[in-house]
Design a protein around this motif. Sequence first.
Motif, PDB file in Angstrom:
ATOM      1  N   GLN A   1      43.451  53.365  23.952  1.00 26.53           N
ATOM      2  CA  GLN A   1      44.908  53.231  23.839  1.00 26.53           C
ATOM      3  C   GLN A   1      45.488  52.530  25.061  1.00 26.53           C
ATOM      4  O   GLN A   1      46.351  51.663  24.937  1.00 26.53           O
ATOM      5  CB  GLN A   1      45.538  54.616  23.665  1.00 26.53           C
ATOM      6  CG  GLN A   1      47.038  54.598  23.462  1.00 26.53           C
ATOM      7  CD  GLN A   1      47.436  54.319  22.031  1.00 26.53           C
ATOM      8  OE1 GLN A   1      46.652  53.772  21.262  1.00 26.53           O
ATOM      9  NE2 GLN A   1      48.641  54.672  21.675  1.00 26.53           N
ATOM     10  N   ILE A   2      45.010  52.889  26.230  1.00 29.49           N
ATOM     11  CA  ILE A   2      45.493  52.259  27.464  1.00 29.49           C
ATOM     12  C   ILE A   2      45.147  50.772  27.478  1.00 29.49           C
ATOM     13  O   ILE A   2      45.980  49.919  27.828  1.00 29.49           O
ATOM     14  CB  ILE A   2      44.915  52.971  28.691  1.00 29.49           C
ATOM     15  CG1 ILE A   2      45.473  54.398  28.772  1.00 29.49           C
ATOM     16  CG2 ILE A   2      45.221  52.196  29.969  1.00 29.49           C
ATOM     17  CD1 ILE A   2      44.808  55.263  29.818  1.00 29.49           C
ATOM     18  N   ILE A   3      43.914  50.453  27.085  1.00 28.91           N
ATOM     19  CA  ILE A   3      43.509  49.040  27.028  1.00 28.91           C
ATOM     20  C   ILE A   3      44.394  48.268  26.061  1.00 28.91           C
ATOM     21  O   ILE A   3      44.852  47.155  26.356  1.00 28.91           O
ATOM     22  CB  ILE A   3      42.026  48.930  26.619  1.00 28.91           C
ATOM     23  CG1 ILE A   3      41.131  49.485  27.727  1.00 28.91           C
ATOM     24  CG2 ILE A   3      41.657  47.486  26.306  1.00 28.91           C
ATOM     25  CD1 ILE A   3      39.678  49.636  27.321  1.00 28.91           C
ATOM     26  N   ALA A   4      44.651  48.846  24.889  1.00 30.29           N
ATOM     27  CA  ALA A   4      45.491  48.173  23.889  1.00 30.29           C
ATOM     28  C   ALA A   4      46.902  47.953  24.417  1.00 30.29           C
ATOM     29  O   ALA A   4      47.534  46.922  24.125  1.00 30.29           O
ATOM     30  CB  ALA A   4      45.524  49.000  22.606  1.00 30.29           C
ATOM     31  N   MET A   5      47.423  48.896  25.192  1.00 28.97           N
ATOM     32  CA  MET A   5      48.770  48.756  25.757  1.00 28.97           C
ATOM     33  C   MET A   5      48.828  47.652  26.802  1.00 28.97           C
ATOM     34  O   MET A   5      49.849  46.969  26.933  1.00 28.97           O
ATOM     35  CB  MET A   5      49.211  50.080  26.373  1.00 28.97           C
ATOM     36  CG  MET A   5      49.485  51.184  25.372  1.00 28.97           C
ATOM     37  SD  MET A   5      49.705  52.792  26.196  1.00 28.97           S
ATOM     38  CE  MET A   5      51.070  52.435  27.301  1.00 28.97           C
TER      39      MET A   5
ATOM     40  N   PRO B   1      36.646  66.742  23.853  1.00 24.03           N
ATOM     41  CA  PRO B   1      37.341  66.061  24.950  1.00 24.03           C
ATOM     42  C   PRO B   1      36.715  64.724  25.320  1.00 24.03           C
ATOM     43  O   PRO B   1      37.425  63.800  25.738  1.00 24.03           O
ATOM     44  CB  PRO B   1      37.267  67.058  26.112  1.00 24.03           C
ATOM     45  CG  PRO B   1      36.176  67.998  25.756  1.00 24.03           C
ATOM     46  CD  PRO B   1      36.168  68.083  24.267  1.00 24.03           C
ATOM     47  N   VAL B   2      35.409  64.593  25.156  1.00 16.46           N
ATOM     48  CA  VAL B   2      34.771  63.304  25.464  1.00 16.46           C
ATOM     49  C   VAL B   2      35.253  62.230  24.486  1.00 16.46           C
ATOM     50  O   VAL B   2      35.613  61.108  24.885  1.00 16.46           O
ATOM     51  CB  VAL B   2      33.237  63.432  25.409  1.00 16.46           C
ATOM     52  CG1 VAL B   2      32.582  62.056  25.496  1.00 16.46           C
ATOM     53  CG2 VAL B   2      32.734  64.334  26.532  1.00 16.46           C
ATOM     54  N   PHE B   3      35.286  62.571  23.200  1.00 14.13           N
ATOM     55  CA  PHE B   3      35.757  61.617  22.196  1.00 14.13           C
ATOM     56  C   PHE B   3      37.233  61.287  22.406  1.00 14.13           C
ATOM     57  O   PHE B   3      37.644  60.129  22.313  1.00 14.13           O
ATOM     58  CB  PHE B   3      35.528  62.193  20.801  1.00 14.13           C
ATOM     59  CG  PHE B   3      35.841  61.251  19.680  1.00 14.13           C
ATOM     60  CD1 PHE B   3      35.269  59.992  19.615  1.00 14.13           C
ATOM     61  CD2 PHE B   3      36.705  61.636  18.657  1.00 14.13           C
ATOM     62  CE1 PHE B   3      35.550  59.116  18.574  1.00 14.13           C
ATOM     63  CE2 PHE B   3      36.993  60.778  17.602  1.00 14.13           C
ATOM     64  CZ  PHE B   3      36.415  59.517  17.565  1.00 14.13           C
ATOM     65  N   VAL B   4      38.026  62.306  22.732  1.00 15.10           N
ATOM     66  CA  VAL B   4      39.447  62.071  22.992  1.00 15.10           C
ATOM     67  C   VAL B   4      39.629  61.175  24.216  1.00 15.10           C
ATOM     68  O   VAL B   4      40.481  60.289  24.227  1.00 15.10           O
ATOM     69  CB  VAL B   4      40.187  63.409  23.179  1.00 15.10           C
ATOM     70  CG1 VAL B   4      41.590  63.181  23.732  1.00 15.10           C
ATOM     71  CG2 VAL B   4      40.267  64.147  21.854  1.00 15.10           C
ATOM     72  N   GLY B   5      38.820  61.397  25.249  1.00 13.47           N
ATOM     73  CA  GLY B   5      38.899  60.532  26.421  1.00 13.47           C
ATOM     74  C   GLY B   5      38.618  59.081  26.082  1.00 13.47           C
ATOM     75  O   GLY B   5      39.287  58.168  26.598  1.00 13.47           O
ATOM     76  N   PHE B   6      37.646  58.857  25.220  1.00 14.78           N
ATOM     77  CA  PHE B   6      37.340  57.497  24.761  1.00 14.78           C
ATOM     78  C   PHE B   6      38.544  56.903  24.029  1.00 14.78           C
ATOM     79  O   PHE B   6      38.908  55.739  24.249  1.00 14.78           O
ATOM     80  CB  PHE B   6      36.110  57.539  23.857  1.00 14.78           C
ATOM     81  CG  PHE B   6      35.777  56.234  23.196  1.00 14.78           C
ATOM     82  CD1 PHE B   6      35.245  55.187  23.940  1.00 14.78           C
ATOM     83  CD2 PHE B   6      35.985  56.044  21.841  1.00 14.78           C
ATOM     84  CE1 PHE B   6      34.925  53.974  23.336  1.00 14.78           C
ATOM     85  CE2 PHE B   6      35.666  54.843  21.233  1.00 14.78           C
ATOM     86  CZ  PHE B   6      35.147  53.806  21.984  1.00 14.78           C
ATOM     87  N   LEU B   7      39.183  57.695  23.170  1.00 10.47           N
ATOM     88  CA  LEU B   7      40.344  57.209  22.423  1.00 10.47           C
ATOM     89  C   LEU B   7      41.506  56.881  23.355  1.00 10.47           C
ATOM     90  O   LEU B   7      42.188  55.856  23.187  1.00 10.47           O
ATOM     91  CB  LEU B   7      40.777  58.243  21.383  1.00 10.47           C
ATOM     92  CG  LEU B   7      39.816  58.496  20.228  1.00 10.47           C
ATOM     93  CD1 LEU B   7      40.368  59.600  19.318  1.00 10.47           C
ATOM     94  CD2 LEU B   7      39.577  57.227  19.419  1.00 10.47           C
ATOM     95  N   VAL B   8      41.749  57.741  24.328  1.00 16.01           N
ATOM     96  CA  VAL B   8      42.840  57.496  25.274  1.00 16.01           C
ATOM     97  C   VAL B   8      42.574  56.222  26.070  1.00 16.01           C
ATOM     98  O   VAL B   8      43.489  55.420  26.319  1.00 16.01           O
ATOM     99  CB  VAL B   8      43.027  58.703  26.202  1.00 16.01           C
ATOM    100  CG1 VAL B   8      44.016  58.373  27.322  1.00 16.01           C
ATOM    101  CG2 VAL B   8      43.528  59.899  25.415  1.00 16.01           C
ATOM    102  N   ALA B   9      41.316  56.002  26.468  1.00 24.18           N
ATOM    103  CA  ALA B   9      40.971  54.772  27.187  1.00 24.18           C
ATOM    104  C   ALA B   9      41.256  53.549  26.320  1.00 24.18           C
ATOM    105  O   ALA B   9      41.806  52.543  26.804  1.00 24.18           O
ATOM    106  CB  ALA B   9      39.501  54.809  27.607  1.00 24.18           C
TER     107      ALA B   9
END
Length: 217
Positions: free
Chosen positions: A175-179, A165-173
């Motif tokens: 993704q949000i920045i890229a959007m 979940p920590v790694f996934v949280g980093f990925l989601v962050a």
Amino acid sequence: MFVGHYAAAIAAKAVEPRAPLWAYALAAQLVDVGWGALIITGAERFSIDADLPGNALVLEHMPYTHSLPAAAAWSALGVLAVRLVLRLPWAAAAMVGAVVFSHWLLDFLVHRPDLALWFDGPKVGLGLWNYPVPEQAVEIGLIAVAASAWAWSRGRQGLGAAAAPVFVGFLVALQIIAMLLPADADPVGTGASAIGAFLAVTLAAAFADRPGRSGTG
């Protein structure tokens, strides 16, 4: 597709844990690392169309990275690289190659028809980019499913499941920045930013892959 590509890396780690997660993460975006370098040199080209729904990229010319035969060649390169450099068993090296090739398959889902079936051949793509909400749901959903499998695999090995979940949280962050960031028509800036983001995820994957106490990650 951006972070959705890492679902293949995470799933591969769950299935074949002998390869390091950072190698899988780099493999998942190896095609786009090449693309970033080639748009900087001008060998491949893109433009920006702000009127497009979802992703504003117009990928005009990218036969050396995103054509089907190029994807196969990058996959073979990935297999040979990890076999020679990391001394991985053939099964683990083949899994890395499969992750490299998954990039083209996942791009096929989201890209507009810009993926050549051969170097100068017809171009395909299902165009999920035109539907931003479902496209984002697919990316995050793929990551969530793959991360669940990885967390279960780590738990079975006594490595701890919290890294997932920590790694996934980093990925989601990311993704949000890229959007939120505006699309950049400058090939040097876009290429450098893309490569930097992929290397950052590779580094994060190396940290996430470290053993932890069972139940703590």
